[in-house]
Design an enzyme around this catalytic site. Sequence first.
Site, mmCIF file in Angstrom:
data_model
loop_
_atom_site.group_PDB
_atom_site.id
_atom_site.type_symbol
_atom_site.label_atom_id
_atom_site.label_comp_id
_atom_site.label_asym_id
_atom_site.label_seq_id
_atom_site.Cartn_x
_atom_site.Cartn_y
_atom_site.Cartn_z
ATOM 1 N N HIS A 143 0.839 -1.072 0.097
ATOM 2 C CA HIS A 143 -0.007 0.042 -0.010
ATOM 3 C C HIS A 143 0.906 1.163 -0.199
ATOM 4 O O HIS A 143 1.703 1.489 0.832
ATOM 5 C CB HIS A 143 -0.758 0.012 1.095
ATOM 6 C CG HIS A 143 -1.704 1.289 1.357
ATOM 7 N ND1 HIS A 143 -2.890 1.432 0.459
ATOM 8 C CD2 HIS A 143 -1.887 2.173 2.148
ATOM 9 C CE1 HIS A 143 -3.387 2.681 0.718
ATOM 10 N NE2 HIS A 143 -2.900 2.951 1.759
ATOM 11 N N GLY A 161 -4.528 9.066 5.265
ATOM 12 C CA GLY A 161 -4.830 10.453 5.756
ATOM 13 C C GLY A 161 -3.458 11.188 6.062
ATOM 14 O O GLY A 161 -3.693 12.387 6.350
ATOM 15 N N SER A 162 -2.508 10.642 5.829
ATOM 16 C CA SER A 162 -1.016 11.055 6.215
ATOM 17 C C SER A 162 -0.651 12.245 5.158
ATOM 18 O O SER A 162 0.181 12.879 5.174
ATOM 19 C CB SER A 162 0.036 10.163 6.355
ATOM 20 O OG SER A 162 0.072 9.224 5.146
ATOM 21 N N LYS A 164 -0.163 10.866 1.324
ATOM 22 C CA LYS A 164 0.473 10.344 0.452
ATOM 23 C C LYS A 164 0.065 10.961 -0.908
ATOM 24 O O LYS A 164 1.095 11.302 -1.789
ATOM 25 C CB LYS A 164 0.425 8.810 0.576
ATOM 26 C CG LYS A 164 0.919 8.337 1.984
ATOM 27 C CD LYS A 164 0.830 6.602 1.689
ATOM 28 C CE LYS A 164 -0.468 6.326 1.444
ATOM 29 N NZ LYS A 164 -1.536 6.214 2.795
ATOM 30 N N ASP A 182 -1.734 3.559 -4.764
ATOM 31 C CA ASP A 182 -2.605 2.801 -3.586
ATOM 32 C C ASP A 182 -2.154 1.407 -3.848
ATOM 33 O O ASP A 182 -1.871 0.859 -2.681
ATOM 34 C CB ASP A 182 -4.097 2.706 -4.210
ATOM 35 C CG ASP A 182 -4.870 2.091 -3.203
ATOM 36 O OD1 ASP A 182 -5.005 2.609 -2.083
ATOM 37 O OD2 ASP A 182 -5.732 1.330 -3.639
ATOM 38 N N GLU A 207 -5.845 9.049 -6.813
ATOM 39 C CA GLU A 207 -6.777 9.475 -6.111
ATOM 40 C C GLU A 207 -6.529 10.242 -4.968
ATOM 41 O O GLU A 207 -5.628 10.117 -4.372
ATOM 42 C CB GLU A 207 -7.485 8.372 -5.243
ATOM 43 C CG GLU A 207 -8.853 8.449 -4.654
ATOM 44 C CD GLU A 207 -8.941 8.878 -3.298
ATOM 45 O OE1 GLU A 207 -9.521 9.452 -2.659
ATOM 46 O OE2 GLU A 207 -7.754 8.320 -2.643
ATOM 47 N N ARG A 251 19.119 12.886 15.158
ATOM 48 C CA ARG A 251 18.858 14.429 14.708
ATOM 49 C C ARG A 251 20.089 14.595 13.675
ATOM 50 O O ARG A 251 19.954 15.464 12.529
ATOM 51 C CB ARG A 251 19.043 15.465 15.596
ATOM 52 C CG ARG A 251 17.664 15.723 16.519
ATOM 53 C CD ARG A 251 18.077 16.613 17.696
ATOM 54 N NE ARG A 251 18.070 18.034 16.792
ATOM 55 C CZ ARG A 251 17.231 18.996 16.547
ATOM 56 N NH1 ARG A 251 15.870 18.470 16.816
ATOM 57 N NH2 ARG A 251 17.489 20.075 16.269
#
Length: 316
Positions: A143, A161-162, A164, A182, A207, A251
Site C-alpha cells: 500500500h 490520511g497522512s 501520500k 494505492d 486518487e 537528529r
Amino acid sequence: MNTSITARELFDQQRDKLALRWVAGQKGEHREIQAGSNNARRPSLAGYLNVIYPNKVQILGTEELAWLDSLDARQRWETIEKIIQVQPLALAISKNQSCPEDLRAAADESNTPLWISPKRGHELLNHLSYHLARTLAPRVTLHGVFMEIYSIGVLITGEAGSGKSELALELLSRGHRLVADDAPEFTQIAPDVLDGTCPELLQDLLEVRGLGVLNVRDMFGDTAVKKNKYLRLIVHLTRPMTEPTPSGYERLTGDSGSRHVLDLDVPLITLPVMPGRNLAVLTEAATRLHILRTKGIDPAAMFIARHSNLLERRTP
C-alpha cells in the site's frame, strides 16, 4: 502472492512474438506451472530436451530431433515415453521442423501440448525462460504511492490520511513521474532487484481526497507516468504526536532504517508530517541523500568524524 501459468496462457502470451503453432495435445491447455514448484534437480523452467532432468518446457532443436532419429525403434519409443510421462507443460519444436508422427501421436494421446515455431532453438529458449521466470517470480502488493524521483523508484507509504496522494500530486507538478497509486505490485526479478508495476485497473490514475480520481496522463502528459521502476527507497510518512522525540543521534543521521520486502531489505527514511513542513522538498532531499549514500557519501558520518577530530586536537 501465489502465481501460476497454464500452457494456454503461455501460448497466447508468446504466440505472436514466437509465431507459435499448436499442432498436438490441445486438450492439455490447462497444464500449469506454479511459482516455487521448481526444484534443485531441474535445470530450468525451459531448456533443450533433457530426459534425465526434464524441463517444464522441452525445446527440440535440430540436434535433438536428429538424436531421436538416430535411435532404434525400441529406444525411440522408450525415450518418447519418458518425455511424456513427466508431464511437461509443453514441447516446442524450433525452425519449423517437421514433427515426427510418433511424437505427435504420443502428445495427442497424453494431452501434452506440442508447439512449432520458426524461431531458432536459442531464441525459443531465451524468450520462454525469461517470460516464465518473470511470470513466476515472487511478488507482493504494497500500500502506497510508487514514483520515479530523480530517476530512482521511491515508494511513499504512511497511514490513511497522512498525505501520500497530496505529496504525489506536488511531486508530479515538480516534474517527477507516477508508476502506481494505492496498490503497486512488486516482483523480485533478480536476487537484489524488485520491479514495481501498476495493476491494469489503476493505470495512470491517482486518487486525491477532495478531488477524487485524477488521470495523471491527461493532466500532466505522457512523460508524467512510468510503466515500471525498480524499488530503491521507501519514504514513510508518520504523525510525530504518536512517536517518541528523536535522540541527538537521530537528529544527525535522520530517522532511517530498512523494510523487508520479499527477500530484500529496502532502505527506509521516515518523515514526520507536521503543519508547515514542505514534504515534497523533504522527499526530494531524502532521495538525493539516498543517492549520495549509495555512492559512499554520508554527511552525518563526515560531521561526526570532524567533531571527533576537533575534540582530539583540543584534548591536552
